[in-house]
Design an enzyme around this catalytic site. Structure first.
Site, PDB file in Angstrom:
ATOM      1  CG  HIS A  10      -2.162  -0.768   0.951  1.00 41.88           C
ATOM      2  ND1 HIS A  10      -2.536  -1.373   1.812  1.00 41.88           N
ATOM      3  CD2 HIS A  10      -2.980  -0.782  -0.193  1.00 41.88           C
ATOM      4  CE1 HIS A  10      -3.944  -1.976   1.371  1.00 41.88           C
ATOM      5  NE2 HIS A  10      -3.916  -1.864  -0.256  1.00 41.88           N
ATOM      6  CD  GLU A  64      -5.417 -11.519 -19.271  1.00 38.16           C
ATOM      7  OE1 GLU A  64      -4.638 -10.807 -18.854  1.00 38.16           O
ATOM      8  OE2 GLU A  64      -6.685 -11.651 -18.587  1.00 38.16           O
ATOM      9  CG  ASP A 103      -1.805 -12.479 -16.589  1.00 39.48           C
ATOM     10  OD1 ASP A 103      -1.308 -13.023 -15.688  1.00 39.48           O
ATOM     11  OD2 ASP A 103      -2.837 -11.917 -16.407  1.00 39.48           O
ATOM     12  CB  CYS A 115      -4.705  -2.743 -21.730  1.00 40.42           C
ATOM     13  SG  CYS A 115      -5.505  -4.532 -21.562  1.00 40.42           S
TER      14      CYS A 115
HETATM   15  C1  PEP Z   1      -2.240  -8.123 -18.054  1.00 41.24           C
HETATM   16  O1  PEP Z   1      -2.146  -9.336 -17.883  1.00 41.24           O
HETATM   17  O2  PEP Z   1      -1.579  -7.747 -19.209  1.00 41.24           O
HETATM   18  C2  PEP Z   1      -3.372  -7.384 -17.633  1.00 41.24           C
HETATM   19  C3  PEP Z   1      -3.588  -6.194 -18.217  1.00 41.24           C
HETATM   20  O3  PEP Z   1      -3.916  -7.554 -16.971  1.00 41.24           O
HETATM   21  P1  PEP Z   1      -3.514  -7.776 -15.179  1.00 41.24           P
HETATM   22  O4  PEP Z   1      -2.316  -6.872 -15.135  1.00 41.24           O
HETATM   23  O5  PEP Z   1      -4.772  -6.986 -14.397  1.00 41.24           O
HETATM   24  O6  PEP Z   1      -3.668  -9.083 -15.016  1.00 41.24           O
HETATM   25 MG    MG Z   2      -3.844 -10.108 -16.995  1.00 41.97          MG
END
Ligand code: PEP
Ligand code: MG
Length: 819
Positions: free
Chosen positions: A441, A677, A701, A748
């Site tokens: 945090h 992913e 991921d 993303c």
């Molecule tokens: C990812 O895996 O790239 C993703 C955007 O999801 P998270 O990081 O929330 O697993």
């Molecule tokens: Mg992910």
């Protein structure tokens, strides 16, 4: 005939394409060049090392047939004074093809030199070169050229008794390196005399650049020039005048490289940034507690009163991240296990303070025993509340933290969230903690306040005396204590440069994302809270490409109701002011456990029941979320995305639930997309794109699954790089699948925030990049410098690389050249 292999992986170029006339016009000899992408120069064939240049930027080798091969790493690299080069061979050493010769820090060298293009040429006469590879990518060891002895062409100097000599002092800042040596040899062409150089007790033919380099002549060295032959005097005068004139390079030698501390093993960036400041050891005393109580009733009452007092203080209004963290802290003050354990100790005669401290310590120990990184980071919250409750029991204020001076680099064993919140972040240049984790945090608070932070830096940092000047480079997890003047000046210059460039980027951030040649690329933001939406819009976000909905409800004991969810989503949509909002359905499990969905312990949670799998196991939760989204988010903004999809069967099951939610709410049907992913989804993207309305790459991921490297494990952290060619090939497959069905495809994961990756991702064909809000101004600026043809070429070259490091060097150079 000797075959010369590529000493580096990279792009092979004809020698005439080298952007330096000394090489391009073959003044030094014939050969080829390489634009390298890896950082180890290797022996291109079996050979003997004639000389490694004193500044380690060049090496000459004698081949089996007597040819002298010069490899000059980069252009104008002598001026680096050895910075960025580490030689692993010595003069006279025999080497085998492929043996490492010189390690090169490509980023550092590219930063300080004109170019990384490395000429590889035969410097002595009597050899013919046939080029085998030019204008394409080569791997280290691929055949580059052949060298064949063709007999000496130079006429022997006519016998003459004329001789001359002259001593000079070398005024060239970088000594007689390859370029001046080539010019000296060229200047001797009109003369017939035999001219030799003598220095350091060694002797060299002044017509041989390699021999001259072997003398290792540096600035200030005394050099004896001697000649024998008809025009000896004129030859000596010409060369002495040339050298004493400085050859355009007269000056002081470069300062030696400053000693920058290497990254501390295990140290990790918790919040980005680069800073210089003064060490401020942050030590807060513990409150002493008596072990024995004054009667169970009295102590129980004291504990209850203290807990109530702390809760009241926590309930005071706070903004943003502070408010979210308060929810977690309040839950600790209500934790039944903790309270029961403290009461039991009180019943056994302990004081309230002693009992609370013991109960907290037992929970912290239990958490640490799980080995779960995320849970362990939460232990700081328990310790934080422990201090507050014990202070309340003792009726004293929580021991005041010392106030840091302006520009402090706060150093602590561990920093608690409430301690951070009591500090004025504007006074902090950076934070360094000996322990702690990057997703704690306090790390979130520091990032949100813009304070660079390094965690897990080890106990040694606690010994840095107060007031010591420190440089903190969070991204590189690098700390320099007591840097020399030059490092301080470099750091200040970097900070000024970064500030000015951030201000420029921010001023242009509201412009739509576009490449230099006008190709539109949407730049969205990844969000996890409503407050972030404001910051994202102010930073130039054109929408939200990933709302991590699970984070909205992470610190609660029960699942959020449909109404609560709809209200939260509506608020974020409102703050985005009509911009598109891609909401990802709950991505729980793996590294994101939630208290309201207790899950059985799994051996491999990342490969377990997480993301869409968990949602399909709890269709009630998924449907409620679909309904909440459809009810809360205006149709014009709304898009929904499913995490951790593997194949079409899973998608079909989720879509059936979605169709029901659409029918039940009567809302217009928002596009339903998938995250790519898993390697499975990338490889099956053509089929998935037939069903889904859009695709977005979750590169975090995708990288961990492609490289079999846990994204949360400190030991595998250095391997997690989305620019690895294996990941890039999966992305290329996903893009091809999306294109087949004319689907929009974005990214993303963390990689989409990295300006270095932007050109490659765009070159691979992505329509959108969704980044952390703070990264958007720099990302848009980077994209404005990208030309689509260049980006496509770069992406193609990246797909052909062997390692992530090669891709990074390639991209670094492309960005630098576009700048
Ligand atoms: C990812 O895996 O790239 C993703 C955007 O999801 P998270 O990081 O929330 O697993
Ligand atoms: Mg992910």
């Amino acid at each position: 005939m000797v075959v010369i292999g590529a000493p580096f992986a990279g792009w092979a170029l004809p020698i005439e394409a080298v952007p330096d006339p000394v090489f391009a016009e073959r003044m030094m000899g014939d050969g080829v060049a390489i634009d390298p992408v890896d950082g180890v120069l290797r022996a291109p064939c079996d050979a003997t090392v004639i000389a490694v240049s004193p500044t380690r930027h060049a090496v000459t080798l004698r081949l089996a047939n007597g040819a002298e091969l010069l490899i000059h790493i980069g252009l104008e690299t002598v001026a680096l004074g050895g910075r960025g080069f580490t030689a692993s061979v010595a003069d006279g050493q025999a080497v085998k093809a492929g043996d490492p010769l010189i390690a090169v820090d490509l980023d550092q060298v590219a930063d300080g030199a004109k170019s990384l293009v490395t000429p590889i040429l035969i410097a002595n006469e009597g050899y013919a070169v046939s080029v085998l590879a030019a204008d394409h990518a080569v791997a280290a060891g691929d055949p580059l050229m052949t060298v064949e002895a063709v007999g000496t062409v130079r006429q022997a100097a006519p016998v003459s008794e004329d001789s001359a000599s002259c001593e000079v002092t070398v005024p060239l800042a970088n000594g007689i390196h390859a370029r001046p040596a080539a010019r000296i040899a060229a200047a001797l062409k009109p003369f017939v005399a035999e001219v030799r150089f003598e220095a350091h007790g060694r002797n060299a033919n002044a017509r041989s650049t390699v021999a001259m380099l072997g003398l290792g002549l540096r600035h200030g060295d005394r050099l004896l020039i001697s000649a024998r032959g008809d025009d000896a005097r004129a030859a000596v005068t010409t060369i002495a005048t040339l050298i004493e004139g400085g050859m355009g390079e007269a000056g002081d030698p470069p300062a030696p490289p400053s000693a920058l501390a290497p990254a501390v093993q295990g140290a990790t960036m918790a919040a980005p940034g680069f800073a210089i400041g003064t060490a401020f050891p942050f030590v807060v005393a513990d409150i002493a507690v008596a072990e024995d109580g004054r009667g169970a009733d009295r102590e129980t009452e004291a504990l209850d009163r203290a807990l109530a007092g702390v809760r009241t203080r926590l309930d005071e209004p706070k903004d943003g991240k502070g408010a979210e963290i308060t929810i977690a802290h309040r839950a600790i003050t209500e934790d039944p296990d903790l309270i029961d354990a403290a009461r039991a100790a009180i019943a056994e005669g302990r004081s309230a303070g002693f009992a609370w401290r013991a109960a907290t310590a037992a929970q912290v120990a239990a958490i640490e025993a799980t080995g779960d990184r995320l849970l362990i980071e939460r232990a700081a919250d328990l310790k934080d509340i422990e201090r507050q409750v014990i202070a309340a029991i003792a009726g004293v204020p929580v021991p005041a933290a010392p106030a840091p001076p302006e520009g402090a680099v706060l150093i602590a064993d561990e920093l608690l969230p409430s301690q951070f919140m009591a500090l004025d972040p504007a006074r902090l240049a950076a934070i360094v903690t000996a322990r702690g984790g990057p997703t704690s945090h306090v790390a979130i608070l520091a990032a949100s306040a813009g304070v660079p932070m390094i965690v897990a830096a080890g106990a040694d940092v606690l010994a840095i005396p107060a007031g010591t000047v420190m440089i903190v480079d969070a991204a590189a997890a690098r700390i320099v204590a007591a840097p020399d003047d030059r490092a301080v000046a470099d750091a200040r210059e970097r900070i000024d440069r970064e500030r000015a460039s951030h201000a420029r980027n921010l001023a242009a951030a509201s412009e739509p994302g576009r490449t230099a040649d006008g190709m539109r690329v949407e730049i969205f933001a990844n969000l996890a809270s409503a407050e972030e939406a404001d910051r994202a819009v102010a930073s130039g976000a054109e929408g939200c490409g990933l709302l991590r909905t699970e984070f909205l409800f992470l610190d609660r004991a029960d699942a959020p109701s449909e109404e609560e969810q709809a209200a939260s989503y509506a608020e974020i949509a409102r703050r985005l002011d009509g911009r598109p909002l891609i909401l990802r359905t709950l991505d729980i499990g793996g590294d994101k456990p939630v208290p309201y969905l207790p899950m059985p312990a799994e051996e491999n949670p990342a490969l377990g029941q997480r993301g869409l799998r968990l949602s399909l196991a709890r269709p009630d939760l998924l449907k409620a979320q679909f309904r909440a989204i459809l009810r809360g988010v205006p149709a014009a903004q709304c898009r929904i995305m499913l995490p951790m999809v593997v194949d079409r069967t899973e998608f079909a099951r989720a879509r059936a639930l979605y169709d029901e939610a659409v029918a039940e709410t009567g809302a217009p049907r928002a596009p339903l997309g998938i995250m790519v992913e898993t390697p499975a989804a990338a490889m099956l993207a053509d089929g998935l794109a037939a069903d889904a309305d859009f695709l977005s790459l979750g590169t975090n991921d995708l990288t961990q699954y492609a490289l079999a490297a846990d994204r949360g494990n400190a030991a595998t952290a250095p391997m997690i790089d989305g620019l690895h060619p294996a990941v890039l090939r999966l992305i290329a497959a996903a893009v091809a699948g999306a294109r087949r069905h004319d689907r929009w495809i974005g990214a993303c994961g963390g990689m989409a925030s990295d300006p270095l990756a932007a050109a490659i991702l765009i070159g691979l064909g992505l329509d959108e990049l969704s980044a952390t809000p703070a990264a958007i101004p720099a990302l848009k600026a980077a994209i404005r410098r990208i030309d689509m043809n260049e980006a496509r070429r770069l992406a193609e070259a990246a797909l052909a690389c062997a390692t992530a490091a090669e891709v990074r060097s390639l991209a670094t150079r492309a960005i630098r050249e576009a700048a």
